[in-house]
Design an enzyme around this catalytic site. Structure first.
Site, PDB file in Angstrom:
ATOM      1  N   TYR A  53       0.815  -1.216   0.000  1.00 11.41           N
ATOM      2  CA  TYR A  53       0.000   0.000   0.000  1.00 11.41           C
ATOM      3  C   TYR A  53       0.845   1.262   0.000  1.00 11.41           C
ATOM      4  O   TYR A  53       1.965   1.252   0.503  1.00 11.41           O
ATOM      5  CB  TYR A  53      -0.908   0.014   1.230  1.00 11.41           C
ATOM      6  N   SER A 234     -13.480  -4.757   1.105  1.00 12.50           N
ATOM      7  CA  SER A 234     -14.324  -4.167   0.058  1.00 12.50           C
ATOM      8  C   SER A 234     -15.815  -4.347   0.346  1.00 12.50           C
ATOM      9  O   SER A 234     -16.583  -4.742  -0.541  1.00 12.50           O
ATOM     10  CB  SER A 234     -13.993  -4.751  -1.319  1.00 12.50           C
ATOM     11  N   LEU A 236     -17.998  -2.218   0.522  1.00 12.07           N
ATOM     12  CA  LEU A 236     -18.763  -1.306  -0.329  1.00 12.07           C
ATOM     13  C   LEU A 236     -18.446  -1.502  -1.814  1.00 12.07           C
ATOM     14  O   LEU A 236     -18.820  -0.674  -2.645  1.00 12.07           O
ATOM     15  CB  LEU A 236     -18.499   0.150   0.070  1.00 12.07           C
ATOM     16  N   GLY A 237     -17.748  -2.584  -2.136  1.00  7.80           N
ATOM     17  CA  GLY A 237     -17.504  -2.907  -3.545  1.00  7.80           C
ATOM     18  C   GLY A 237     -16.851  -1.783  -4.309  1.00  7.80           C
ATOM     19  O   GLY A 237     -17.379  -1.327  -5.327  1.00  7.80           O
ATOM     20  N   GLY A 239     -16.663   1.207  -3.564  1.00  7.30           N
ATOM     21  CA  GLY A 239     -17.506   2.392  -3.526  1.00  7.30           C
ATOM     22  C   GLY A 239     -18.808   2.268  -4.290  1.00  7.30           C
ATOM     23  O   GLY A 239     -19.703   3.112  -4.147  1.00  7.30           O
ATOM     24  N   LEU A 241     -21.307   0.252  -3.899  1.00 11.12           N
ATOM     25  CA  LEU A 241     -22.481   0.014  -3.069  1.00 11.12           C
ATOM     26  C   LEU A 241     -22.888   1.220  -2.236  1.00 11.12           C
ATOM     27  O   LEU A 241     -23.934   1.197  -1.583  1.00 11.12           O
ATOM     28  CB  LEU A 241     -22.248  -1.209  -2.174  1.00 11.12           C
TER      29      LEU A 241
END
Length: 347
Positions: A53, A234, A236-237, A239, A241
């Site tokens: 990251y 993830s 919220l997939g 973003g 979702l």
């Protein structure tokens, strides 16, 4: 904040984990410190990061996320108040800058990875050390089916566990986990650890959300029977979702600021169709789409902790607040109806 014991370990972690992969790309060091301070104030004691990251991965930013966490740990003095998790990158033809493109899970590489992470994190030990993706050929990151034609040389799981055992004995890591794994991988890790007296995986960090419920196809049973906790990433997939892209296709976020090749599975037409249905269901029941998606993860019996990430403090507050939402049986039934119509569009 509710806490849970992670797998067979002695790690007592909050049911919400702060994901940090935006630190150093979409978030500044000051932003990162503010998020960490707020998460602790809200009762979150679990922080997840990775040597790779921030994302999207670039040579010039690699390691910055861990470095930002390290400066916060030093400044705050809260190292013993948090459960710190990070991940070692596996082999990749695209990421050539981590250990000169030789990243894998042999003893030399894992020792180098751990030592570098410890230095950036400014700590003497890592509570949960995870393998970011398998060394072997396996269907991950949007690959739906296993393809034996993609077989390649890899480090045997037994050898990886032996290397990790040495790091545990040295006091550099406390517990281990896997990420982006399959049912076979989970069972093989457990089998090798039990038969050889090697460290046992406490967790698996895999994608799980309303657009990708593939964990329910075998991994749920394997992890239940082997007592391996799911860290759902993830939720919220990417973003989707939250319905921000549904409401504004040009909304600022990973799906608009990064190249489409970074996340093609979340750009499928079937994803957009599913998001529209889930967003409508949420709003019909007095919830935001994000609340529905996060409450769904929190309600699943096999999710030990849900990893949330945000680029603004408002998003972080909203995400944490969403875990107080309880889904009714009727809403859950409607979710499953949508899933039966559009199953796992982002698998």
């Amino acid at each position: 904040m509710e806490k849970i014991t992670l797998g067979t370990s002695d790690l007592n972690v909050s049911r919400i984990c702060l994901g940090t992969m935006t630190f150093g790309e979409q978030n500044t060091e000051a932003d990162a410190h503010s998020q960490l301070d707020y998460a602790i104030e809200r009762g979150i004691n679990f922080i997840d990061t990775a040597e790779m990251y921030p994302v999207m991965p670039r040579a010039e930013t690699q390691g910055r996320t861990e470095a930002y966490i390290g400066t916060w740990l030093k400044k705050s003095g809260k190292r013993r108040d948090v459960v710190l998790a990070t991940k070692a990158a596996g082999p990749s033809r695209g990421i050539t800058w981590i250990r000169n493109g030789e990243s894998d899970f042999d003893a030399v590489n894992l020792r180098a990875a751990v030592d570098s992470s410890l230095k950036r994190l400014q700590t003497d030990y890592i509570d949960l050390y995870q393998l970011h993706w398998p060394s072997r050929n396996a269907p991950i990151f949007g690959q739906i089916a296993f393809n034996p034609q993609k077989e390649r040389p890899h480090v045997a799981i037994e050898n990886t566990l032996e290397a990790l055992a040495d790091l545990v004995k040295a006091g550099k890591i406390r517990h281990i986990g896997v990420s982006n794994e399959t049912p076979w991988g989970v069972c093989e890790f457990v089998k090798q650890s039990e038969s050889k007296g090697l460290p046992r995986i406490a967790s698996i960090q895999n994608a799980y959300n309303l657009l990708n419920r593939s964990f329910e196809s075998g991994l749920d049973e394997a992890c239940f029977r082997e007592n391996v906790g799911l860290l759902a990433y993830s939720p919220l997939g990417f973003g989707q979702l939250s319905a921000k892209y549904l409401d504004n296709p040009k909304a600022h976020g990973r799906l608009t600021i990064f190249p489409p090749s970074w996340s093609p599975r979340y750009l499928r037409d079937s994803v957009a169709k599913a998001v529209k249905l889930y967003a409508a269901l949420a709003r019909q029941n007095g919830m935001t789409p994000a609340q529905l998606a996060l409450a769904w993860c929190h309600s699943r019996w096999f999710v030990a902790s849900t990893i949330i990430g945000a680029t603004t403090m408002q998003q972080l507050q909203e995400d944490i607040d969403a875990f107080s939402v309880t889904l009714s049986d009727e809403v859950i039934s409607n979710i499953n109806t949508i899933h039966s119509e559009i199953a796992n569009p982002a698998q």
